[in-house]
Design a protein around this motif. Sequence first.
Motif, PDB file in Angstrom:
ATOM      1  N   TRP A 283     -35.973  -5.939 -18.720  1.00  0.00           N
ATOM      2  CA  TRP A 283     -35.298  -5.682 -17.459  1.00  0.00           C
ATOM      3  C   TRP A 283     -35.598  -6.731 -16.401  1.00  0.00           C
ATOM      4  O   TRP A 283     -36.727  -7.197 -16.266  1.00  0.00           O
ATOM      5  CB  TRP A 283     -35.693  -4.327 -16.897  1.00  0.00           C
ATOM      6  CG  TRP A 283     -35.260  -3.148 -17.690  1.00  0.00           C
ATOM      7  CD1 TRP A 283     -36.081  -2.241 -18.297  1.00  0.00           C
ATOM      8  CD2 TRP A 283     -33.929  -2.707 -17.962  1.00  0.00           C
ATOM      9  NE1 TRP A 283     -35.327  -1.278 -18.920  1.00  0.00           N
ATOM     10  CE2 TRP A 283     -34.012  -1.538 -18.725  1.00  0.00           C
ATOM     11  CE3 TRP A 283     -32.668  -3.203 -17.628  1.00  0.00           C
ATOM     12  CZ2 TRP A 283     -32.886  -0.846 -19.155  1.00  0.00           C
ATOM     13  CZ3 TRP A 283     -31.544  -2.513 -18.063  1.00  0.00           C
ATOM     14  CH2 TRP A 283     -31.663  -1.348 -18.814  1.00  0.00           C
ATOM     15  N   LYS A 284     -34.572  -7.084 -15.656  1.00  0.00           N
ATOM     16  CA  LYS A 284     -34.710  -7.910 -14.455  1.00  0.00           C
ATOM     17  C   LYS A 284     -34.134  -7.075 -13.322  1.00  0.00           C
ATOM     18  O   LYS A 284     -33.026  -6.552 -13.426  1.00  0.00           O
ATOM     19  CB  LYS A 284     -33.921  -9.217 -14.598  1.00  0.00           C
ATOM     20  CG  LYS A 284     -33.948 -10.062 -13.361  1.00  0.00           C
ATOM     21  CD  LYS A 284     -33.065 -11.286 -13.525  1.00  0.00           C
ATOM     22  CE  LYS A 284     -33.000 -12.030 -12.210  1.00  0.00           C
ATOM     23  NZ  LYS A 284     -31.815 -12.870 -12.132  1.00  0.00           N
ATOM     24  N   GLU A 285     -34.896  -6.929 -12.226  1.00  0.00           N
ATOM     25  CA  GLU A 285     -34.450  -6.074 -11.139  1.00  0.00           C
ATOM     26  C   GLU A 285     -33.874  -6.899  -9.999  1.00  0.00           C
ATOM     27  O   GLU A 285     -34.423  -7.920  -9.610  1.00  0.00           O
ATOM     28  CB  GLU A 285     -35.619  -5.240 -10.606  1.00  0.00           C
ATOM     29  CG  GLU A 285     -35.217  -4.312  -9.482  1.00  0.00           C
ATOM     30  CD  GLU A 285     -36.358  -3.439  -9.006  1.00  0.00           C
ATOM     31  OE1 GLU A 285     -36.078  -2.456  -8.316  1.00  0.00           O
ATOM     32  OE2 GLU A 285     -37.521  -3.746  -9.304  1.00  0.00           O
ATOM     33  N   THR A 286     -32.736  -6.435  -9.489  1.00  0.00           N
ATOM     34  CA  THR A 286     -32.149  -6.994  -8.287  1.00  0.00           C
ATOM     35  C   THR A 286     -32.100  -5.854  -7.277  1.00  0.00           C
ATOM     36  O   THR A 286     -31.358  -4.886  -7.465  1.00  0.00           O
ATOM     37  CB  THR A 286     -30.722  -7.532  -8.552  1.00  0.00           C
ATOM     38  OG1 THR A 286     -30.785  -8.449  -9.639  1.00  0.00           O
ATOM     39  CG2 THR A 286     -30.162  -8.218  -7.331  1.00  0.00           C
TER      40      THR A 286
ATOM     41  N   SER B 277     -31.320  -0.408  -6.567  1.00  0.00           N
ATOM     42  CA  SER B 277     -31.702  -1.528  -7.422  1.00  0.00           C
ATOM     43  C   SER B 277     -30.775  -1.546  -8.625  1.00  0.00           C
ATOM     44  O   SER B 277     -30.311  -0.504  -9.074  1.00  0.00           O
ATOM     45  CB  SER B 277     -33.135  -1.391  -7.933  1.00  0.00           C
ATOM     46  OG  SER B 277     -34.058  -1.613  -6.914  1.00  0.00           O
ATOM     47  N   THR B 278     -30.533  -2.734  -9.123  1.00  0.00           N
ATOM     48  CA  THR B 278     -29.793  -2.891 -10.368  1.00  0.00           C
ATOM     49  C   THR B 278     -30.738  -3.519 -11.370  1.00  0.00           C
ATOM     50  O   THR B 278     -31.317  -4.573 -11.106  1.00  0.00           O
ATOM     51  CB  THR B 278     -28.557  -3.790 -10.177  1.00  0.00           C
ATOM     52  OG1 THR B 278     -27.711  -3.189  -9.205  1.00  0.00           O
ATOM     53  CG2 THR B 278     -27.799  -3.951 -11.481  1.00  0.00           C
ATOM     54  N   LEU B 279     -30.913  -2.842 -12.492  1.00  0.00           N
ATOM     55  CA  LEU B 279     -31.712  -3.378 -13.579  1.00  0.00           C
ATOM     56  C   LEU B 279     -30.745  -3.937 -14.604  1.00  0.00           C
ATOM     57  O   LEU B 279     -29.830  -3.247 -15.048  1.00  0.00           O
ATOM     58  CB  LEU B 279     -32.568  -2.291 -14.228  1.00  0.00           C
ATOM     59  CG  LEU B 279     -33.591  -1.600 -13.336  1.00  0.00           C
ATOM     60  CD1 LEU B 279     -34.274  -0.471 -14.101  1.00  0.00           C
ATOM     61  CD2 LEU B 279     -34.613  -2.586 -12.835  1.00  0.00           C
TER      62      LEU B 279
ATOM     63  N   GLY C 156     -27.703  -7.398 -22.011  1.00  0.00           N
ATOM     64  CA  GLY C 156     -26.720  -7.322 -20.938  1.00  0.00           C
ATOM     65  C   GLY C 156     -26.519  -5.929 -20.358  1.00  0.00           C
ATOM     66  O   GLY C 156     -25.690  -5.749 -19.469  1.00  0.00           O
ATOM     67  N   ALA C 157     -27.255  -4.933 -20.828  1.00  0.00           N
ATOM     68  CA  ALA C 157     -27.111  -3.571 -20.299  1.00  0.00           C
ATOM     69  C   ALA C 157     -27.516  -3.549 -18.825  1.00  0.00           C
ATOM     70  O   ALA C 157     -28.352  -4.344 -18.390  1.00  0.00           O
ATOM     71  CB  ALA C 157     -27.976  -2.601 -21.089  1.00  0.00           C
ATOM     72  N   GLU C 158     -26.907  -2.648 -18.062  1.00  0.00           N
ATOM     73  CA  GLU C 158     -27.246  -2.498 -16.652  1.00  0.00           C
ATOM     74  C   GLU C 158     -27.488  -1.035 -16.325  1.00  0.00           C
ATOM     75  O   GLU C 158     -26.847  -0.163 -16.906  1.00  0.00           O
ATOM     76  CB  GLU C 158     -26.112  -3.002 -15.760  1.00  0.00           C
ATOM     77  CG  GLU C 158     -26.031  -4.498 -15.646  1.00  0.00           C
ATOM     78  CD  GLU C 158     -25.100  -4.940 -14.551  1.00  0.00           C
ATOM     79  OE1 GLU C 158     -25.053  -6.141 -14.307  1.00  0.00           O
ATOM     80  OE2 GLU C 158     -24.419  -4.103 -13.918  1.00  0.00           O
ATOM     81  N   GLU C 159     -28.441  -0.820 -15.416  1.00  0.00           N
ATOM     82  CA  GLU C 159     -28.684   0.514 -14.879  1.00  0.00           C
ATOM     83  C   GLU C 159     -28.807   0.392 -13.383  1.00  0.00           C
ATOM     84  O   GLU C 159     -29.382  -0.571 -12.874  1.00  0.00           O
ATOM     85  CB  GLU C 159     -29.969   1.118 -15.467  1.00  0.00           C
ATOM     86  CG  GLU C 159     -29.835   1.543 -16.897  1.00  0.00           C
ATOM     87  CD  GLU C 159     -30.978   2.422 -17.364  1.00  0.00           C
ATOM     88  OE1 GLU C 159     -31.683   3.027 -16.531  1.00  0.00           O
ATOM     89  OE2 GLU C 159     -31.160   2.501 -18.582  1.00  0.00           O
TER      90      GLU C 159
END
Length: 137
Positions: free
Chosen positions: A111-114, A122-124, A130-133
């Motif tokens: 995961w990379k958090e924005t 936050s968007t992980l 390429g999955a996003e949460e």
Amino acid sequence: MKIAGEIEAACQDGSLSGDERQQLLDTMADCGLELPQPPAEPVVDEAKLQERLAQYMELELFQMDIGELIRDYKSQELPVPPMEQLRAEAAAEARKCLETMMVCEAKGHLWKETADPENGTSTLSCRRCGAEEHLQW
């Protein structure tokens, strides 16, 4: 222990031949040492994959993906295949993506958090699949 680490690295990068690797393994076994085994590739649960694929095919996103395929064929000035073939093509692509995501889930996402502090979200995003949460905090 330093030598064991160097042997492990040489085995992983493939710089040792099969015979050399086996000779080192035998020597290490004689000394009571073992090389760590590489982790097994996670196995995808076929039933769960089929369930996710069926859910995707009921979504509007599936219809949008078929529309994208039609636009792609037209933009390349190719004949547009029958709807059944378009559905199969979109489903096959989705299956590959879902399978990749399921393997990544089993391995643990990278995961990379924005963060968006103004909105408390936050968007992980996974750097591997390429999955996003999206998280609300």
